[in-house]
Design a protein around this motif. Structure first.
Motif, PDB file in Angstrom:
ATOM      1  N   ILE A 190      -4.821  11.922   1.653  1.00 20.93           N
ATOM      2  CA  ILE A 190      -4.847  11.219   2.938  1.00 20.93           C
ATOM      3  C   ILE A 190      -4.121   9.877   2.820  1.00 20.93           C
ATOM      4  CG2 ILE A 190      -6.341  10.122   4.649  1.00 20.93           C
ATOM      5  CD1 ILE A 190      -8.483  12.264   3.853  1.00 20.93           C
ATOM      6  N   GLY A 191      -4.384   9.166   1.723  1.00 19.88           N
ATOM      7  CA  GLY A 191      -3.745   7.867   1.515  1.00 19.88           C
ATOM      8  C   GLY A 191      -2.228   7.994   1.526  1.00 19.88           C
ATOM      9  N   GLU A 192      -1.746   9.012   0.817  1.00 22.44           N
ATOM     10  CA  GLU A 192      -0.310   9.246   0.704  1.00 22.44           C
ATOM     11  C   GLU A 192       0.301   9.578   2.076  1.00 22.44           C
ATOM     12  OE1 GLU A 192       2.720   8.640  -1.223  1.00 22.44           O
ATOM     13  OE2 GLU A 192       0.770   8.400  -2.219  1.00 22.44           O
ATOM     14  N   PRO A 208       5.112  12.253  14.346  1.00 20.15           N
ATOM     15  CA  PRO A 208       3.686  12.516  14.533  1.00 20.15           C
ATOM     16  C   PRO A 208       2.835  11.494  13.790  1.00 20.15           C
ATOM     17  CG  PRO A 208       4.657  14.111  13.030  1.00 20.15           C
ATOM     18  CD  PRO A 208       5.786  13.311  13.589  1.00 20.15           C
ATOM     19  N   ARG A 209       1.664  11.220  14.382  1.00 27.58           N
ATOM     20  CA  ARG A 209       0.740  10.301  13.721  1.00 27.58           C
ATOM     21  C   ARG A 209      -0.061  11.048  12.679  1.00 27.58           C
ATOM     22  NH1 ARG A 209      -1.103   6.083  17.747  1.00 27.58           N
ATOM     23  NH2 ARG A 209      -0.093   6.627  19.689  1.00 27.58           N
ATOM     24  N   PHE A 210      -0.528  10.305  11.694  1.00 26.71           N
ATOM     25  CA  PHE A 210      -1.509  10.876  10.782  1.00 26.71           C
ATOM     26  C   PHE A 210      -2.592   9.835  10.588  1.00 26.71           C
ATOM     27  CE2 PHE A 210      -3.470  11.782   6.735  1.00 26.71           C
ATOM     28  CZ  PHE A 210      -3.676  13.155   6.795  1.00 26.71           C
ATOM     29  N   ALA A 211      -3.781  10.105  11.132  1.00 28.85           N
ATOM     30  CA  ALA A 211      -4.929   9.205  11.003  1.00 28.85           C
ATOM     31  C   ALA A 211      -4.507   7.735  11.080  1.00 28.85           C
ATOM     32  CB  ALA A 211      -5.668   9.472   9.702  1.00 28.85           C
ATOM     33  N   PRO A 212      -3.989   7.284  12.245  1.00 28.19           N
ATOM     34  CA  PRO A 212      -3.415   5.933  12.319  1.00 28.19           C
ATOM     35  C   PRO A 212      -4.379   4.815  11.939  1.00 28.19           C
ATOM     36  CG  PRO A 212      -3.693   6.900  14.508  1.00 28.19           C
ATOM     37  CD  PRO A 212      -3.898   7.997  13.520  1.00 28.19           C
ATOM     38  N   ALA A 213      -5.671   5.063  12.072  1.00 29.75           N
ATOM     39  CA  ALA A 213      -6.607   4.001  11.694  1.00 29.75           C
ATOM     40  C   ALA A 213      -6.968   4.066  10.219  1.00 29.75           C
ATOM     41  CB  ALA A 213      -7.867   4.073  12.554  1.00 29.75           C
ATOM     42  N   GLY A 214      -6.294   4.932   9.468  1.00 27.25           N
ATOM     43  CA  GLY A 214      -6.505   4.965   8.029  1.00 27.25           C
ATOM     44  C   GLY A 214      -7.778   5.667   7.624  1.00 27.25           C
ATOM     45  N   GLN A 236     -12.337  -2.151  -5.306  1.00 29.06           N
ATOM     46  CA  GLN A 236     -11.006  -2.745  -5.488  1.00 29.06           C
ATOM     47  C   GLN A 236      -9.971  -1.661  -5.807  1.00 29.06           C
ATOM     48  OE1 GLN A 236     -10.212  -6.613  -6.097  1.00 29.06           O
ATOM     49  NE2 GLN A 236      -8.564  -5.490  -5.106  1.00 29.06           N
ATOM     50  N   ASN A 237     -10.334  -0.755  -6.718  1.00 31.86           N
ATOM     51  CA  ASN A 237      -9.410   0.326  -7.071  1.00 31.86           C
ATOM     52  C   ASN A 237      -9.103   1.213  -5.882  1.00 31.86           C
ATOM     53  OD1 ASN A 237      -9.005  -0.360  -9.679  1.00 31.86           O
ATOM     54  ND2 ASN A 237     -10.703   0.885 -10.474  1.00 31.86           N
ATOM     55  N   LEU A 238     -10.118   1.495  -5.080  1.00 27.00           N
ATOM     56  CA  LEU A 238      -9.908   2.359  -3.921  1.00 27.00           C
ATOM     57  C   LEU A 238      -8.945   1.698  -2.933  1.00 27.00           C
ATOM     58  CD1 LEU A 238     -13.544   3.627  -3.358  1.00 27.00           C
ATOM     59  CD2 LEU A 238     -11.601   4.989  -4.100  1.00 27.00           C
ATOM     60  N   TYR A 239      -9.131   0.395  -2.713  1.00 27.34           N
ATOM     61  CA  TYR A 239      -8.213  -0.314  -1.812  1.00 27.34           C
ATOM     62  C   TYR A 239      -6.795  -0.294  -2.375  1.00 27.34           C
ATOM     63  CZ  TYR A 239     -12.250  -2.135   0.717  1.00 27.34           C
ATOM     64  OH  TYR A 239     -13.392  -2.250   1.455  1.00 27.34           O
ATOM     65  N   ASP A 240      -6.682  -0.546  -3.682  1.00 29.87           N
ATOM     66  CA  ASP A 240      -5.352  -0.631  -4.298  1.00 29.87           C
ATOM     67  C   ASP A 240      -4.651   0.716  -4.321  1.00 29.87           C
ATOM     68  OD1 ASP A 240      -5.902  -3.224  -4.695  1.00 29.87           O
ATOM     69  OD2 ASP A 240      -6.187  -3.108  -6.868  1.00 29.87           O
ATOM     70  N   GLN A 241      -5.389   1.760  -4.720  1.00 28.75           N
ATOM     71  CA  GLN A 241      -4.710   3.026  -4.989  1.00 28.75           C
ATOM     72  C   GLN A 241      -4.567   3.930  -3.777  1.00 28.75           C
ATOM     73  OE1 GLN A 241      -6.373   5.028  -8.334  1.00 28.75           O
ATOM     74  NE2 GLN A 241      -6.295   3.197  -9.611  1.00 28.75           N
ATOM     75  N   SER A 243      -5.036   2.974  -0.460  1.00 31.18           N
ATOM     76  CA  SER A 243      -4.884   2.211   0.792  1.00 31.18           C
ATOM     77  C   SER A 243      -6.056   2.431   1.732  1.00 31.18           C
ATOM     78  CB  SER A 243      -3.607   2.558   1.544  1.00 31.18           C
ATOM     79  OG  SER A 243      -2.667   3.165   0.737  1.00 31.18           O
ATOM     80  N   LEU A 244      -7.263   2.367   1.231  1.00 28.70           N
ATOM     81  CA  LEU A 244      -8.421   2.518   2.099  1.00 28.70           C
ATOM     82  C   LEU A 244      -8.549   1.318   3.035  1.00 28.70           C
ATOM     83  CD1 LEU A 244      -9.484   4.918   0.353  1.00 28.70           C
ATOM     84  CD2 LEU A 244     -11.743   3.987   0.798  1.00 28.70           C
ATOM     85  N   LYS A 245      -9.081   1.563   4.239  1.00 31.15           N
ATOM     86  CA  LYS A 245      -9.316   0.473   5.171  1.00 31.15           C
ATOM     87  C   LYS A 245     -10.664  -0.178   4.918  1.00 31.15           C
ATOM     88  CE  LYS A 245      -5.704   0.515   7.582  1.00 31.15           C
ATOM     89  NZ  LYS A 245      -4.925  -0.320   8.391  1.00 31.15           N
ATOM     90  N   ARG A 246     -11.637   0.613   4.593  1.00 30.62           N
ATOM     91  CA  ARG A 246     -12.978   0.088   4.439  1.00 30.62           C
ATOM     92  C   ARG A 246     -13.734   0.901   3.406  1.00 30.62           C
ATOM     93  NH1 ARG A 246     -16.022  -2.912   8.316  1.00 30.62           N
ATOM     94  NH2 ARG A 246     -17.690  -3.139   6.831  1.00 30.62           N
TER      95      ARG A 246
END
Lengths: 410, 250
Positions: A190-192, A208-214, A236-241, A243-246
Motif C-alpha cells: 500500500i505504501g508503495e 487513478p487515485r490510490f487511497a489518497p488519504a494514505g 518511527q520505522n513505520l513512518y519512515d519505511q 509512509s504511514l499517516k498515523r
C-alpha cells in the motif's frame, strides 16, 4: 436477523478500532464530498468522536486471537451484513449528515480473500452505483491477495492494516493465525502504491487515485511487555519505511477475562496511551526522532510529564531559547510552543521584538514555556537553576485531564 | 473634541459606520448601537444611515484592498456578538487598508488579536455544525435541518452542504433567529417563510427507522470501560443536544 440487530452486534464489535479520522482527502462530485481537515459528527459518552460509520462487515471469525472479542473460540452473537445493507446504511446516514463516510472492517470469514472481496464490493457499489463521494476507509485483511487490496485502494480514501501488537513475538503468542509477514507485506504494498499514484497524479490529473488519504495502523498497548521505547521505535520505522499517516495506539481493554496469556489490569492504561500519542505527535509534527525521546536507560515515558517537557529537561543545557532570534526548529522544541504559535512568532516578530504579553496573545502556553525562553534577553520569572526544580514546577502547573491518573495508585 | 457615532445595531449599520469614519477621516470616541447610554460629554453626534447595498460594497472593497482572509474575519465578527467591539473592528479595518494582507500576520497586536479571537469562535461554530447539523427526511422528500447556533452562521454554512448534498432538496433552519436557507437542487436561497414548507409535512415513513438504527449504532460503539462524560460534553456542548437524534435518549 433484522438490520438493527446486526447493527447492534457489528458496531459493538468494531468499537475497539481507534481510528475514526476522516482527514487527508479532498473529493468532490456525486453525493458527498470529503474535507481535507476531517470532520467530527458526534461524540459518544466515552468522549471519542464519531466521524465515520464504523462497523464490521462480519464478526464470524476463523481466527483465534487472544485479545479479540470476536475470536472463534468466544461464545458471542454472530452476524454478517450483506453488501447492500452496508451500502444503504451508509447512504441513509450520509444524507442526514450523521457521518462523514464509512469505515469498514471485518472478521475473517470463510477466507481472507473472500472477506476482502466482499469489502471491496461495498466500496465499489458505493462509488460506482451510488456515486458516493464521502470518505471510505477499508481495513485490508491480512492474507488477502494483493490484487484485491489494489482494487480496494482504487475506491477507498484510506486502506489500513492493523499491526495489532508491537512485536512479532507477541503476535506469535497472542495471534498465532496472523503472520508478521501477512501484515507487513500489504503495508509495504500500500505504501508503495500510494506513493506511485500520488506521483502520477502530479503529472496527470486524471490518473487513478490510490487511497489518497494514505494508510494508518493500530496496535494494542499494555497487553504485552514491550516498552514505550520499543513502541516508538517501531512507529518511527513505520513512518519512515511505509509512509504511514498515523499509528494509532489502543489501550488494552480486557475483553476475554478467561484468557491466561493476557495480563490482568485494574483499568485500561489510558494515561500511557495518552503519553504515547503525545510522543507520536512529536514524531509527526515536531520533527523529533524516536531515539531522542527515549533511550535504553529510560525506556518508558514519564507518566507525570509530557514527552516534550521530558526531552527539554534532559537537554536543559540548550535552554533558554531566545524567542526573538531562534529559528523555527528550535521554537518547535520549546515546551508550550506548538506548530501554530511557532509560525505566528516567526511572522509577528518581523514587525518588532516580542515580549511576554505578545507571546500570550500569540497563543504560547506560558505556564510551560516560561522556564525555557527569554524575550529580548529577559526572563519572565520562571527561571529555575536546575532541571529538577523546573520539573517540580511543571508537574505542579500541569495536571493531565485524563482520569486514568488514578492508575498510579495501584 | 469628543465625537459619538450612532448606528442601528445591525451588522450592515456597523459596516456603514466604519465606511463613514474612514471617508470623513474621523475617529469617534464612541461607536455604538441604540442600547448604549452614550458618552457623558459629547461635542457632536453622527447618526449613521444603514444601507444594505453600501454595506456589501464596504465588504467587497475591503476584500479587494486587503485580502479574502481579512474580509472573512470581518464577516465572522459581524456574525457573532460584536456589541462592544465596534471600535476594534474600525481599527482593524483601518489597519487592513494601511498594511494590506499583512494585517493578519500581526498576531502580537491587541486589535488584530481581538478580531482573530472573535472570528475564530464563529469559525469554530461553523466547523462544528458541519458535523452536528442533522437532517430529517419529510414526507414530500425535503430534508429539514433545524438547529440553534450561538452565532448567525447559516449563510456561511450553507455552501458546505450545497457541495455535499447536491442531489437532494434540503432546508437549513435556524430556529433561534427564524432564518432558513433552502437548496432546491439548482439554487440556494433564503426562505422567508420556512413554516410554509413544514405545514402538513410530517416526517417520512422510514425516518424513525433510520434514526433508530443511528441510535443503536451510537449506543453500540460506546466503550463503557472508557466512559468520560465530561470530555463528551466539552466536545459537544449540551445546548446542541436537542436536535441530535442520537442523544434523544440521554
Amino acid at each position: 436477523m433484522t438490520v438493527e440487530e446486526k447493527m447492534a452486534v457489528l458496531a459493538d464489535a468494531a468499537k475497539y478500532d481507534a481510528s475514526c479520522s476522516s482527514s487527508g482527502s479532498s473529493r468532490k462530485g456525486g453525493t458527498g464530498a470529503t474535507l481535507p481537515s476531517g470532520c467530527c459528527h458526534s461524540w459518544t459518552p466515552d468522549g471519542r468522536c464519531v466521524s465515520l460509520l464504523k462497523i464490521l462487515l462480519s464478526n464470524v471469525c476463523v481466527y483465534d486471537c487472544a485479545y479479540c472479542i470476536n475470536r472463534c473460540g468466544n461464545d458471542v452473537k454472530r452476524a454478517t451484513f450483506t453488501v447492500d445493507e452496508v451500502v444503504n446504511l451508509t447512504e441513509d446516514f450520509y444524507r442526514r449528515n450523521y457521518i462523514e463516510g464509512l469505515f469498514l472492517s471485518s472478521a475473517v470469514f470463510v477466507s481472507p480473500d473472500h472477506t476482502m472481496e466482499q469489502m471491496m464490493r461495498v466500496a465499489r457499489e458505493l462509488r460506482e452505483e451510488r456515486h458516493f463521494g464521502g470518505y471510505i476507509h477499508l481495513k485490508a485483511i491480512p492474507g488477502a491477495s494483493m490484487e484485491l487490496i489494489d482494487r480496494a485502494g482504487r475506491y477507498a480514501d484510506r486502506v489500513s492494516v492493523n499491526i495489532e501488537l508491537p512485536s512479532a513475538v507477541s503476535l506469535q503468542q497472542l495471534a498465532p493465525d496472523k503472520k508478521k509477514d501477512d501484515i507487513i507485506r500489504p503495508m509495504a504494498y500500500i505504501g508503495e502504491h500510494w506513493k506511485q499514484a500520488r506521483a502520477e497524479r502530479q503529472s496527470n490529473r486524471k490518473a487513478p487515485r490510490f487511497a489518497p488519504a494514505g494508510q494508518s495502523t493500530q496496535m494494542i498497548i499494555g497487553a504485552t511487555p514491550e516498552s514505550d521505547k520499543h513502541i516508538l521505535d517501531l512507529s518511527q520505522n513505520l513512518y519512515d519505511q511505509f509512509s504511514l499517516k498515523r499509528v494509532y495506539f489502543s489501550a488494552y481493554i480486557p475483553v476475554n477475562t478467561q484468557e491466561s496469556r493476557l495480563p490482568v489490569l485494574p483499568m485500561p492504561p489510558l494515561l500511557r496511551e495518552h503519553r504515547l500519542y503525545q510522543a507520536d505527535w512529536l514524531l509527526r509534527m515536531y520533527k523529533f526522532r524516536a531515539q531522542e525521546l527515549l533511550n535504553e536507560d529510560e525506556p518508558n515515558l514519564d507518566p507525570q510529564l509530557d514527552p516534550k517537557a521530558g526531552w527539554a529537561l534532559r537537554n536543559f543545557h540548550h535552554f533558554p531559547v531566545e524567542v526573538n532570534a531562534a529559528d523555527y526548529e528550535w521554537l518547535l522544541r520549546v515546551p508550550g510552543i506548538g506548530v501554530l504559535s511557532a509560525k505566528r512568532i516567526l511572522s509577528a516578530r518581523r514587525t518588532g521584538p516580542l515580549d511576554f504579553s505578545h507571546l500570550k496573545r500569540i497563543g504560547v502556553v506560558l505556564k510551560r514555556a516560561q522556564f525555557f525562553i527569554t524575550c529580548s534577553g529577559r526572563f519572565s520569572g520562571g527561571l529555575r537553576s536546575s532541571p529538577e526544580a523546573v520539573r517540580q514546577a511543571l508537574i505542579l502547573n500541569d495536571k493531565p485531564s485524563i482520569k486514568a491518573e488514578q492508575l498510579q495508585l495501584f | 473634541m469628543e465625537l459619538e457615532y450612532r448606528y442601528d445595531g445591525s451588522p450592515d449599520g456597523l459596516l456603514c459606520a466604519i465606511a463613514d469614519a474612514v471617508r470623513r477621516r474621523e475617529q469617534p470616541a464612541l461607536l455604538a448601537g441604540p442600547a448604549h447610554e452614550g458618552l457623558l460629554f459629547v461635542d457632536r453626534v453622527h447618526t449613521v444611515l444603514t444601507d444594505e447595498a453600501r454595506a456589501d460594497e464596504v465588504i467587497s472593497y475591503f476584500q479587494r484592498k486587503v485580502s479574502k482572509e481579512a474580509a472573512r474575519n470581518l464577516l465572522y465578527c459581524l456574525a457573532g456578538p460584536f456589541d462592544g467591539m465596534e471600535l476594534e473592528l474600525l481599527a482593524y479595518y483601518r489597519m487592513g487598508l494601511k498594511l494590506g494582507k499583512a494585517v493578519d500576520r500581526q498576531h502580537a497586536d491587541a486589535v488584530v488579536h481581538a478580531v482573530h479571537q472573535a472570528a475564530r469562535s464563529v469559525g469554530h461554530e461553523i466547523h462544528r455544525f458541519k458535523g452536528l447539523l442533522r437532517f430529517r427526511k419529510l414526507q414530500d422528500g425535503l430534508y429539514w435541518a433545524p438547529f440553534e447556533p450561538d452565532h448567525d452562521i447559516i449563510s456561511a454554512l450553507a455552501p458546505h452542504f450545497r457541495t455535499r448534498l447536491p442531489d437532494q432538496r434540503w432546508m437549513m433552519h435556524d430556529l433561534r433567529r427564524g432564518r432558513a436557507v433552502v437548496w432546491d437542487g439548482k439554487r440556494l436561497y433564503a426562505e422567508l417563510q420556512p413554516e410554509m414548507l413544514l405545514q402538513d409535512n410530517p416526517v417520512a415513513d422510514d425516518e424513525s427507522e433510520v434514526q433508530q438504527l443511528w441510535q443503536t449504532f451510537f449506543r453500540s460503539v460506546t466503550i463503557e470501560g472508557r466512559k468520560n462524560s465530561k470530555l463528551q460534553a466539552r466536545c459537544m456542548p449540551l445546548r446542541y443536544w436537542r436536535w441530535l437524534p442520537e442523544l434523544e435518549s440521554f
